[in-house]
Design a protein around this motif. Sequence first.
Motif, PDB file in Angstrom:
ATOM      1  N   ALA A 108      -4.720  -6.173  -6.722  1.00 36.24           N
ATOM      2  CA  ALA A 108      -4.314  -6.408  -8.103  1.00 36.24           C
ATOM      3  C   ALA A 108      -4.856  -7.740  -8.598  1.00 36.24           C
ATOM      4  O   ALA A 108      -5.329  -7.864  -9.727  1.00 36.24           O
TER       5      ALA A 108
ATOM      6  N   GLU B 246      -1.302   3.706 -11.267  1.00 31.58           N
ATOM      7  CA  GLU B 246       0.048   3.150 -11.338  1.00 31.58           C
ATOM      8  C   GLU B 246       1.082   4.274 -11.460  1.00 31.58           C
ATOM      9  O   GLU B 246       2.126   4.245 -10.797  1.00 31.58           O
TER      10      GLU B 246
ATOM     11  N   THR C 239       1.117   2.312  -0.400  1.00 35.44           N
ATOM     12  CA  THR C 239       2.448   1.942  -0.887  1.00 35.44           C
ATOM     13  C   THR C 239       3.545   2.744  -0.187  1.00 35.44           C
ATOM     14  O   THR C 239       4.708   2.632  -0.537  1.00 35.44           O
TER      15      THR C 239
ATOM     16  N   MET D 115      -7.628   0.435  -5.641  1.00 34.33           N
ATOM     17  CA  MET D 115      -6.196   0.165  -5.704  1.00 34.33           C
ATOM     18  C   MET D 115      -5.376   1.454  -5.717  1.00 34.33           C
ATOM     19  O   MET D 115      -4.143   1.390  -5.784  1.00 34.33           O
TER      20      MET D 115
ATOM     21  N   GLN E 247      -1.925  -4.493  -1.647  1.00 38.02           N
ATOM     22  CA  GLN E 247      -1.960  -4.144  -3.072  1.00 38.02           C
ATOM     23  C   GLN E 247      -2.005  -5.422  -3.930  1.00 38.02           C
ATOM     24  O   GLN E 247      -2.650  -5.456  -4.964  1.00 38.02           O
ATOM     25  N   CYS E 248      -1.341  -6.475  -3.465  1.00 38.11           N
ATOM     26  CA  CYS E 248      -1.353  -7.725  -4.236  1.00 38.11           C
ATOM     27  C   CYS E 248      -2.763  -8.301  -4.328  1.00 38.11           C
ATOM     28  O   CYS E 248      -3.180  -8.771  -5.396  1.00 38.11           O
TER      29      CYS E 248
ATOM     30  N   GLU F 161      -6.444   2.238 -13.917  1.00 39.53           N
ATOM     31  CA  GLU F 161      -5.251   1.421 -13.752  1.00 39.53           C
ATOM     32  C   GLU F 161      -4.000   2.234 -14.091  1.00 39.53           C
ATOM     33  O   GLU F 161      -3.013   2.218 -13.368  1.00 39.53           O
TER      34      GLU F 161
ATOM     35  N   ALA G 296       2.159  -5.334  -8.745  1.00 36.98           N
ATOM     36  CA  ALA G 296       1.590  -4.331  -7.838  1.00 36.98           C
ATOM     37  C   ALA G 296       2.374  -4.183  -6.541  1.00 36.98           C
ATOM     38  O   ALA G 296       2.242  -3.177  -5.858  1.00 36.98           O
TER      39      ALA G 296
END
Lengths: 83, 423, 163, 616
Positions: free
Chosen positions: C21, D222, D299, D69, C17-18, D218, C125
């Motif tokens: 981002a 998020e 994540t 992302m 994710q880094c 984004e 992130a």
Amino acid sequence: MKLRLKLYATLGDYLPSGVRGHETTLDIGPETTVQQVIDRLGIPEEQAHLVLVDGVYVEPQARSSRVLREGEVLAIWPPVAGG
Amino acid sequence: MRHLIIGAGPAGVIAAEHLRETDPQAGILLIGDEPEPPYSRMALPYYLTGNIDERGTHLRKSADHFDRLGIELRTGTRVTAIEPADKHVRLEDGREEAYDRLLLATGSSPATPPIPGIEQEGVTPCWTLEQGRAIASGARPDSPVVLLGAGFIGSIVLEALARRGVELHVVEMGDRMVPRMMNETAGGLLKEWCEKKGVKVHVSTRATAIQSGRNGHRLAVELEGGEVLDADLVITATGVRPNTGLLEGSGVQVDQGILIDRNMQTSVEGIYAAGDVAQGRDFSTGEYSVQAIQPTAAEHGRLAALNMAGRNVPHQGTLNMNVLDTLGLISSSFGLWQGVEGGDHAELLNRPRYRYVNLQFEEDRLVGGTCLGLTEHIGVLHGLIQSRLPLGVWKERLMQDPTRLMEAYLACTQSLSACKVLH
Amino acid sequence: MLKSLALEPAKCTGCLQCELACSWENEASFNPSKSRIRVFTFHEEGRFAPYTCTQCAEAWCLHACPVEAIVINGATGAKEVIEDVCVGCKVCTIACPFGTVNYNHDTGKVIKCDLCGGDPACARACPTEAITWVDADQTGYDRMQAWAARSVESIDATQGGGA
Amino acid sequence: MSWAGKILRVNLNAGTVTPEPLNMEWAMQYLGQRGLATKYLVEETDPKVDPLSPDNKLIMATGPLTGTMASTGGRYSVITKGPLTGAIACSNSGGFFGAELKHAGWDMIIFEGRSPKPVYLYVEDDHAELIPADEIWGKSVWETDQILHEKHADPLIRIAAVGRAAEKGCLYAAIVNDLHRAAGRSGVGTVMASKQVKAVVVRGTKGISNIRDPEAFEEVTEAAKKVLAENAVTGEGLPKYGTQVLMNVINEIGAMPTRNMRDVQFEGASKISGEAMYEPRESDGKPNLVTNGACFGCTIACGRISTIDPTHFTIKDKPQYRHASGGLEYEAAWALGSDEGIDDLDALTYANFLCNEDGLDPISFGATVAAAMELYEMGVITREDTGGIELKFGNAEALARCAELTARGEGFGQVLGLGSKRLCEKYGHPDLSMTVKGQEFPAYDPRGIQGMGLAYATSNRGACHLRGYSVASEVLGIPYKTDPLVTEGKAELVKAFQDATGAVDSSGLCVFTTFAWTLEDIAPQIDAACEGNWTPEKLQEVGERVWNLERKYNIEAGITGKYDTLPKRLLKEAAKTGPAKGMANRLDEMLPEYYSLRGWTPDGVPTPETLQRLGV
């Protein structure tokens, strides 16, 4: 009266100290309800997600009325999933 | 205290800036013989290709940079003699400038190869901004150009010339390109690449004469063996020599370059040397040699300044390293890329993709390396060599897969499981 | 107060994710190959290590740059590449002993971490706090920075050998 | 638009690689990945094709969110006709390969024909070429990975490959990417190997910069990540214990398939559970689990990374396995463990390593070994057949040996490579094969979880838990708790799960997100990235469309409604212990309702009206 208690995943922390693994036997008085055991162990409500007695799910609203019997197995999990 | 610096290239400029930082009260005079503001030779190729304008080559961008720092900059000024006994230098116009500490950062100049006809018009090195301008206007698309020398500088010039679209021939005495920066495999790969891109590379040969031209071209270059190449322009890149001319009679000792000690001081007290002109300590060998590369000039400049300002900072030696972009193929070499006796080496070659890695070890330490077609994290080669980091189990892993350099560095310098690394 | 990026490999899961981002912030593209921060995977050990520019005190990249294209941002302490000035000579990519300045083939310029001007996207992130943006002095930043510098700075003559 | 808009067509007969534009009209109907690739397969191949003939095609497909992302946005699917089932095969994998393919600028790769010689495909952004695979043919996936990394001198390439099992014709061979993530089920690796394609190597540096509404994207991604982080399952349970946390749960409720599904509870379950993976072992004091690891952009990070006890018999003389690698997920732990009656965690980890190393689907492999063990104990399979292996339930050495042989396609491993259905038929006991449409069951006994019986029976790729995971509701209480022992309402539940999964599998996201996300969370992410006004309703419809298209393909392939059934054991033999004691699966109570909800005939054929409504 003996109750077999299984606390899995992160709930292992709530087992009485000195217990190895994830299960133990608990001495409980007659007429003890599922909720009373949960409270005695100090398990927060949102962590007692899957509460099974002998493998059968006990609804949250039934936990205060469901009385445990000799030799039954109480198993509890926090919210978990797999695939 | 008055510091005088001769030479306004990177070594001189960086020295001046560090002197100012270290010694706020000192007088600093920076003298350069070219009429331009201090500029970077490294940037010339990019000027030639039209990527940047002249200003883009300047070492410092703001017009009042030196004023602001209280550094007196005199360009277009040539020093003709050094008189250590009187602690002054003599300028072309006869004037004198006194100093307490003197830094010689006079750089180097292209060597002129002994070839009959070399003095003709249309034959030039590509070294100064002035020469760059001349080449820029002379090297027209499709006009034949012969480049003598495919060393490091030759290859940089090659890039610029090829991008201008000239019909380019390169002549190299060695058996491959950049023979003093890379081994046969890498130098050979680079040659193949250039030829694939339409540059004719002639190796293991030399120009025997430059004659006046034929077929409507200005010049003709005759090669050993008889072949004759037409040329509108001949560019020489056959090595550089330290500019030590003005030292005659000064007592400053010169070998290949100016001899200096670990504090960057020459054989004459109070006189220091830095950059291309200095024969400085090499990190890998501990010996003193002329490296003539930008990172070395920068390090020399910084260290010379610190020592001139009275700090005792011994030079640990500069790692010799180069990076080259040849028509899009990027190569780099570090330290003892040719290896050491009894050392191990690891090699990885992917010929069709023009990729090559070569690592040289001494016991379990990295001492040198070459990369072709690989640009990711290559600086870590510098770090691994310069830190003399014992690689332990990672040596074997690098022997098996030399591309895992960054992992080796991280694994050897940081505790991956516990330590908090701050950036 | 100066802040710094704290990297904790033990918390990293290798999700990248880094990198996403970072490339999104700086290149408007989800493109790890253009990220200034990289996660290195140690498969055999089952470890992941995020790594980027240490903004080291030595500033090797800055000093090696022949055209003053790398400057210090006074507010963040970051060494930043001024893209318009960078000629793409790549000297900084070999000068940086940490390997954290990379050449971007598409633009012909170099890229390195600039701490996003003071609000690093990678730290925002990171789902596991393996990358955090913290007060530098609280965490002994200076000490760590010095350590990082020492690890690559020339070793003393006792080890250096030669004269 | 966050589709790359480009497909790579690889004609293996001719040895050509050709780019072509993505059919955007289809993309609007089928989104991407599973759905869109199925559409291509259906349009381009005859459903009756022999799966292992050159006329079958194999498609590797990303979704529009792959490589972005969005959390878990790293998935790709492999779609082909499966050799194990003869039905559509669709296997989904994480890791990093899918995102790399997308970053190289490709939505899909379509392989067609068969190469005259073993090859691998190399893709570097726009450049693609077929390269002879002489030095990797005959090698394991792990060896192949290493050889190709060294050969290309590029640490950043991502590789998907088949192992020796696929080359030797094992019918449930997987395509393994990034060493231990796999498009695991239905034998997609077998198809790839049959085309003489050993590996796909990808390096992508183009990235994705065509997000429809970058700012919105984004913002919504998020917010969605926050939902995952704050959810107890995706934020805590999965990263800590992985899918393996289920071992004790499923055992406790009496739905743990044990000893080829003779039993529904395994006495050794706790020894091979997620909790057990944390226990320090005697030899070196280290636990089995090293850490959790994430796939691209994920994540949650539920992946297990483990080591085998260095003193364990399986690796005593094999230093090459004394490192960390992808460890036990629940499905592997079950299939290699309880189904064989084996409670040796290290033996399971070893067998699982071998499944990754040589590309075996651990579910099908384990379940096949379990069937063979039952036949062995019955005396039907003999020591002679097994080449001396004492193939009894509970024998960890036997499991390790079987894994070695099957991975390499040697000896009795060749028989095990046929899968449970063919193996049981070969030995004259077809009823002992715990399969649907020829594919082995996953880890939930449908006697203890009734809805899963329907999910297995109707799964388009054969028995599968990832088509309609009603366990979430019946056991775990997600999104709400239902009783696992009743059949009422399960048809609706299973259909809803199936359709939602069809949409998620077409997006580039991981289906595990749905433990926390609903389509309400997912739709805005797709919509911000892609043209097409993607609402939750529209996504549900995409899922339903995909489901019906797969169904239609299967019926045309001859896999009709009569295959929507379960093995006799599960329909007739009652569970012996646990809450479901005395109970079999009551599929007959759910199936007709399911057909009717789907708008299918009582024979399970989608009606013309249904197909028309969905535009199939």
